[in-house]
Design a protein around this motif. Structure first.
Motif, short mmCIF file in Angstrom:
data_model
loop_
_atom_site.label_atom_id
_atom_site.label_comp_id
_atom_site.label_asym_id
_atom_site.label_seq_id
_atom_site.Cartn_x
_atom_site.Cartn_y
_atom_site.Cartn_z
N TYR A 19 0.69 -1.15 0.09
CA TYR A 19 -0.02 -0.13 -0.10
C TYR A 19 0.88 1.18 -0.07
CZ TYR A 19 -3.04 3.52 1.52
OH TYR A 19 -4.12 4.67 1.95
N ILE A 20 1.90 1.30 0.94
CA ILE A 20 2.81 2.26 0.70
C ILE A 20 3.46 2.33 -0.70
CG2 ILE A 20 5.11 3.43 1.82
CD1 ILE A 20 4.14 1.84 4.28
N GLU A 21 3.94 1.60 -1.12
CA GLU A 21 4.59 1.83 -2.36
C GLU A 21 3.63 2.26 -3.46
OE1 GLU A 21 6.76 -1.22 -5.78
OE2 GLU A 21 5.90 -2.29 -4.01
N GLU A 22 2.38 1.66 -3.27
CA GLU A 22 1.29 2.17 -4.41
C GLU A 22 0.90 3.62 -4.25
OE1 GLU A 22 -2.07 -0.76 -5.94
OE2 GLU A 22 -2.34 -0.27 -3.60
N PHE A 174 -6.50 16.86 7.47
CA PHE A 174 -6.78 15.36 7.23
C PHE A 174 -8.35 15.47 6.42
CE2 PHE A 174 -4.24 14.95 10.97
CZ PHE A 174 -3.24 13.75 10.49
N VAL A 175 -8.27 14.54 5.67
CA VAL A 175 -9.59 14.31 5.04
C VAL A 175 -9.66 12.74 5.19
CG1 VAL A 175 -9.48 15.95 3.31
CG2 VAL A 175 -8.47 13.99 2.79
N PRO A 176 -11.11 12.45 5.10
CA PRO A 176 -11.46 10.71 5.22
C PRO A 176 -10.90 10.04 4.19
CG PRO A 176 -13.39 11.86 4.69
CD PRO A 176 -12.28 13.05 4.81
N GLY A 177 -10.64 8.79 4.42
CA GLY A 177 -10.42 7.84 3.22
C GLY A 177 -11.90 7.07 2.97
N ASP A 178 -11.81 6.27 2.08
CA ASP A 178 -13.14 5.34 1.72
C ASP A 178 -12.76 3.89 1.70
OD1 ASP A 178 -11.61 5.22 -0.64
OD2 ASP A 178 -13.09 5.29 -1.95
N VAL A 225 -10.77 5.49 -6.31
CA VAL A 225 -10.32 6.80 -5.81
C VAL A 225 -8.74 7.10 -5.65
CG1 VAL A 225 -10.32 8.18 -3.75
CG2 VAL A 225 -12.44 7.12 -4.35
N LEU A 226 -8.32 6.07 -5.62
CA LEU A 226 -6.69 6.02 -5.76
C LEU A 226 -6.25 6.65 -7.26
CD1 LEU A 226 -3.75 6.14 -4.72
CD2 LEU A 226 -3.76 3.82 -4.92
N LYS A 227 -6.89 5.94 -8.20
CA LYS A 227 -6.70 6.57 -9.59
C LYS A 227 -7.12 7.76 -10.01
CE LYS A 227 -8.14 5.11 -14.37
NZ LYS A 227 -8.91 4.19 -15.16
N GLN A 228 -8.17 8.38 -9.03
CA GLN A 228 -8.71 9.62 -9.44
C GLN A 228 -7.55 10.73 -8.84
OE1 GLN A 228 -12.43 8.89 -7.64
NE2 GLN A 228 -13.25 9.92 -9.68
N PHE A 229 -6.94 10.41 -7.51
CA PHE A 229 -6.01 10.93 -7.04
C PHE A 229 -4.73 10.84 -8.02
CE2 PHE A 229 -8.16 10.93 -2.74
CZ PHE A 229 -7.34 12.26 -2.21
N ILE A 238 -9.35 16.00 -13.50
CA ILE A 238 -10.44 15.21 -12.51
C ILE A 238 -11.16 14.36 -13.30
CG2 ILE A 238 -12.40 16.00 -11.19
CD1 ILE A 238 -11.31 18.62 -10.37
N LYS A 239 -11.10 13.15 -12.82
CA LYS A 239 -11.78 12.11 -13.36
C LYS A 239 -13.16 11.95 -12.90
CE LYS A 239 -11.75 6.99 -14.27
NZ LYS A 239 -12.28 6.28 -13.33
N LEU A 240 -14.38 11.96 -13.64
CA LEU A 240 -15.68 11.76 -13.47
C LEU A 240 -16.39 10.36 -13.82
CD1 LEU A 240 -17.00 15.31 -13.79
CD2 LEU A 240 -16.19 14.34 -11.53
N ASN A 241 -16.65 9.53 -12.85
CA ASN A 241 -17.34 8.54 -13.41
C ASN A 241 -18.93 8.65 -13.67
OD1 ASN A 241 -15.29 6.16 -13.12
ND2 ASN A 241 -15.19 7.21 -11.10
#
Length: 352
Positions: A19-22, A174-178, A225-229, A238-241
């Motif tokens: 996860y850290i590497e990603e 800080f912001v929340p994760g999902d 969401v990681l892909k969007q970041f 900004i990617k919208l699905n």
């Protein structure tokens, strides 16, 4: 700058290392962790922090550690041996309560030091100045709030930040994760209450308006969401699905740029005029809700082929075909597509 959180309640697993590497590969540049140690775990926490520091160095990540003096000593470290912390990969310390401003000033000569943004007072500033603190190394980090209804009000946050910036502080929030929300409440870890449950990137973009560093409070982001970041960090896009509502949606999917003359009601694709679009036949009319993706049909004459994303509810129009709908989770991103902002529309059906 964006960062993320890793908690030391367990040793670093292969999954956590991956996860850290990603996160590093996708543009994140810092880790936040906390060294508040249960009485019987001091030795384990020393090893866990050392291991985390090693991984942080491997991926060229900053490592900010939330710490009290007592916990630091029980883990075998000391404020008097800051070089030892730097050696294992710690790049900054966030100071807990009961640490004197004189001690903070001394440490600020060696490394970045984060103070609790919410509790800094005029008196603290004066004491730090008198102790000759290095204000270039001082940062103001806000808290995250696990319990619903207790996170900070946005107006107060902005007013506090303006005051802090007047003294040269770097501001963090800080912001929340999902994904992998932190227990025991599992309600996200935001700084602002209005961000609880919000799309993490939308919350992050909101904070960036007056915040220098934004960290994910929780332990994970979903793959999407990681892909969007990643797209935002690497391409400022900004990617919208989008959920498909008609086959004409194929004309609107892909990359776009919002026009420089930003409209009040809709995002207007500046790229639409360069697309090779055939005669657009009218579709049955639909009300245009927030996030509706539209293309103007032949009844709009020279505007035929104009592509829009709706920013607020609009009535049905026989000249406008509604061909897609931005998914509910992504709708909070729409307000961040300002003049000249790159964005993409991608089909959730094609992604499945």
């Amino acid at each position: 700058m964006f960062g993320f959180s890793i908690f030391l309640n367990e040793g670093l697993t292969n999954e956590t290392k991956k996860y850290i590497e990603e996160m590093a590969q996708n543009g994140f540049s810092g880790i936040f962790t906390s060294l508040h140690i249960p009485e019987d775990d001091a030795a384990q926490y020393r090893k866990r922090l050392t291991d985390l520091g090693s991984v942080a160095k491997e991926h060229h990540l900053e490592l900010m550690v939330d710490i009290s003096g007592e916990a630091l000593e029980r883990a075998g470290f000391s404020f008097d041996r800051a070089d030892e912390l730097i050696e294992i990969g710690v790049t900054g310390l966030r100071m807990d309560y009961h640490i004197s401003n004189n001690q903070i000033a001394r440490l600020s000569q060696k490394m970045p030091i984060a103070l609790n943004a919410s509790t800094i007072t005029d008196g603290d500033i004066k004491e730090l100045q008198e102790a000759e603190a290095n204000f270039k190394h001082l940062e103001a980090w806000h808290n995250y709030y696990p319990r619903p209804e207790t996170a900070i009000d946005k107006n107060w946050y902005r007013q506090k930040n303006q005051w802090l910036k007047s003294y040269g502080f770097t501001i963090q929030g800080f912001v929340p994760g999902d994904d992998k929300l932190r227990g025991p409440l599992f309600n996200g870890l935001p700084t602002l209450e209005e961000h609880r449950g919000m799309h993490p990137l939308a919350a992050a973009l909101d904070l960036l308006e007056d915040t220098d560093k934004v960290y994910i409070g929780d332990s994970g982001l979903s793959k999407e969401v990681l892909k969007q970041f990643s797209l935002y960090l690497k391409e400022e896009k900004i990617k919208l699905n989008v959920k498909e509502l008609d086959k004409q949606v194929e004309y609107v999917l892909g990359d776009h740029i919002n026009r420089q003359d930003e409209a009040r009601d809709v995002i207007r694709s500046a790229e639409a005029r360069f697309k090779d679009i055939p005669n657009i036949e009218p579709l049955p009319v639909r009300k245009r809700d927030l996030g509706a993706v539209t293309i103007d049909n032949k009844n709009y004459l020279r505007y035929m082929g104009e592509i829009q994303v709706v920013k607020q509810c609009l009535p049905a129009d026989e000249k406008v075909n509604v061909v897609g709908q931005v998914i509910e989770k992504d709708q909070a991103l729409i307000k961040h597509i300002k003049a000249g902002q790159k964005f993409s529309l991608e089909s959730v059906e094609k992604n499945d």
